[in-house]
Design an enzyme around this catalytic site. Sequence first.
Site, PDB file in Angstrom:
ATOM      1  N   TYR A 141      40.080  39.456  42.710  1.00 21.14           N
ATOM      2  CA  TYR A 141      40.997  38.557  42.063  1.00 21.14           C
ATOM      3  C   TYR A 141      42.176  37.900  43.127  1.00 21.14           C
ATOM      4  O   TYR A 141      42.434  36.842  42.883  1.00 21.14           O
ATOM      5  CB  TYR A 141      42.042  39.259  41.139  1.00 21.14           C
ATOM      6  CG  TYR A 141      41.224  39.748  39.619  1.00 21.14           C
ATOM      7  CD1 TYR A 141      39.893  39.421  39.633  1.00 21.14           C
ATOM      8  CD2 TYR A 141      41.824  40.381  38.767  1.00 21.14           C
ATOM      9  CE1 TYR A 141      39.167  39.801  38.557  1.00 21.14           C
ATOM     10  CE2 TYR A 141      41.254  40.856  37.641  1.00 21.14           C
ATOM     11  CZ  TYR A 141      39.714  40.602  37.569  1.00 21.14           C
ATOM     12  OH  TYR A 141      39.075  40.870  36.353  1.00 21.14           O
ATOM     13  N   ASP A 223      28.482  51.406  36.253  1.00 22.73           N
ATOM     14  CA  ASP A 223      27.728  51.490  34.990  1.00 22.73           C
ATOM     15  C   ASP A 223      27.827  52.854  34.188  1.00 22.73           C
ATOM     16  O   ASP A 223      27.703  52.589  33.013  1.00 22.73           O
ATOM     17  CB  ASP A 223      26.502  50.855  35.375  1.00 22.73           C
ATOM     18  CG  ASP A 223      25.771  51.345  36.850  1.00 22.73           C
ATOM     19  OD1 ASP A 223      26.568  52.277  37.326  1.00 22.73           O
ATOM     20  OD2 ASP A 223      24.968  50.983  37.040  1.00 22.73           O
ATOM     21  N   ASP A 247      39.934  46.187  34.913  1.00 24.91           N
ATOM     22  CA  ASP A 247      39.867  45.345  33.850  1.00 24.91           C
ATOM     23  C   ASP A 247      39.052  45.416  32.852  1.00 24.91           C
ATOM     24  O   ASP A 247      39.271  45.498  31.623  1.00 24.91           O
ATOM     25  CB  ASP A 247      39.906  43.857  34.620  1.00 24.91           C
ATOM     26  CG  ASP A 247      40.523  42.802  33.600  1.00 24.91           C
ATOM     27  OD1 ASP A 247      40.870  42.765  32.650  1.00 24.91           O
ATOM     28  OD2 ASP A 247      40.474  41.542  34.154  1.00 24.91           O
ATOM     29  N   ASP A 251      39.231  47.500  28.925  1.00 25.20           N
ATOM     30  CA  ASP A 251      39.530  46.836  27.288  1.00 25.20           C
ATOM     31  C   ASP A 251      38.273  47.288  26.844  1.00 25.20           C
ATOM     32  O   ASP A 251      38.374  47.465  25.508  1.00 25.20           O
ATOM     33  CB  ASP A 251      38.946  45.396  27.902  1.00 25.20           C
ATOM     34  CG  ASP A 251      39.987  44.401  28.122  1.00 25.20           C
ATOM     35  OD1 ASP A 251      41.130  44.799  28.392  1.00 25.20           O
ATOM     36  OD2 ASP A 251      39.860  43.044  28.411  1.00 25.20           O
TER      37      ASP A 251
END
Length: 369
Positions: A141, A223, A247, A251
């Site tokens: 980011y 993963d 992030d 979620d």
Amino acid sequence: MQLRIVVLPGDGIGPEVTEQAVRVLREVANIHGHNFLFEEHPAGGAAIKTSGSPLPRATIDACLSADAVLLGAVGTPEFDHLPFDKRPEAGLLQLRQALGGFANLRPVSSYRALADASPLRRELAESVDILIVRELLGGLYFGEPRGIASQNGNSVAFNTMRYSVAEIERVARIAFEAAIKRRRKVTSVDKANVLETSQLWRQTVTRVAAEFPQVELDHLYVDAAAMHLITNPKRFDVVLTENLFGDILSDEVSVITGSLGMLASATIGGAVDLYEPVHGSAPDIAGRGIANPLGAIASAAMLLSYTAGLADEAADIEAAISEVLEAGYRTFDIARGTGGQTVSTCEMGSLVAEAVAGVADMRHAYHAV
């Protein structure tokens, strides 16, 4: 206590949910005799409309002068045509850099009353208590160079994932210090079998772990972590990871609580702490009065705990949320499969504020005895 709080309602459902978080904070102040001073400023798309910038200088200055910042959400499709650095989301990244908070804390706690709102089986969703510690100022980011260029007649996009030892060390210490106060386990998530940044991440976290011999450390590839967070979430206590992975994973675990609208966050470690619900601006439901304000209200509880050191008041808010849910009140997003009475955004905020008063009275009566 006097506390100056800058409120950035932002876009979409942001103004709706922050209004209810402020309502609850005002109730707490009234009950306990605190003086919370609220100052509202534009950010994101709302700021672009008034000033042309997603984060005006006046907003930055106000935030840096505050004790804490309470953010709603930023982002709206009407500005998707703008260059990235002019969009609402760029304002959020600029805000994080300006405040300097490098550790994003995202608690994930299941409520018994909402166990059937989760798509997971009740036995998986019940009694989950995870704290995700996400590094917030590094990785893809913020890494440079980044951009879109033309190469041999084709468009090529590129981003840079970059981490230093110092960046990893400081967020790792936050995770281990949090684990000491919890169940004393840290799971560090990376992709060390592929990425050099993850190899450095794993080496550094392992070294920092030696400073905390009372805390158990294990490592998972991202993963595998994504799978285990859904199939066996109770195995986790504190999850430590870098910006992008954090992030996504935070979620993902919203399914445990039944809705992304339930999740709160705190960004700490910088000049001023930043608090915001994890959900986005959700423009498709904005203005309809159905947004879930509980994530924003829980973020306000984190503000009282981390910035103000008002642990009892924070606990009162958390208990009030649980009490309202146990009483059967639901916003639209958490009504599925749980029965009860569906209420509006404003009604949910009012119910929690009322419950805070009752919880505080009970606690005072208990201590008096």
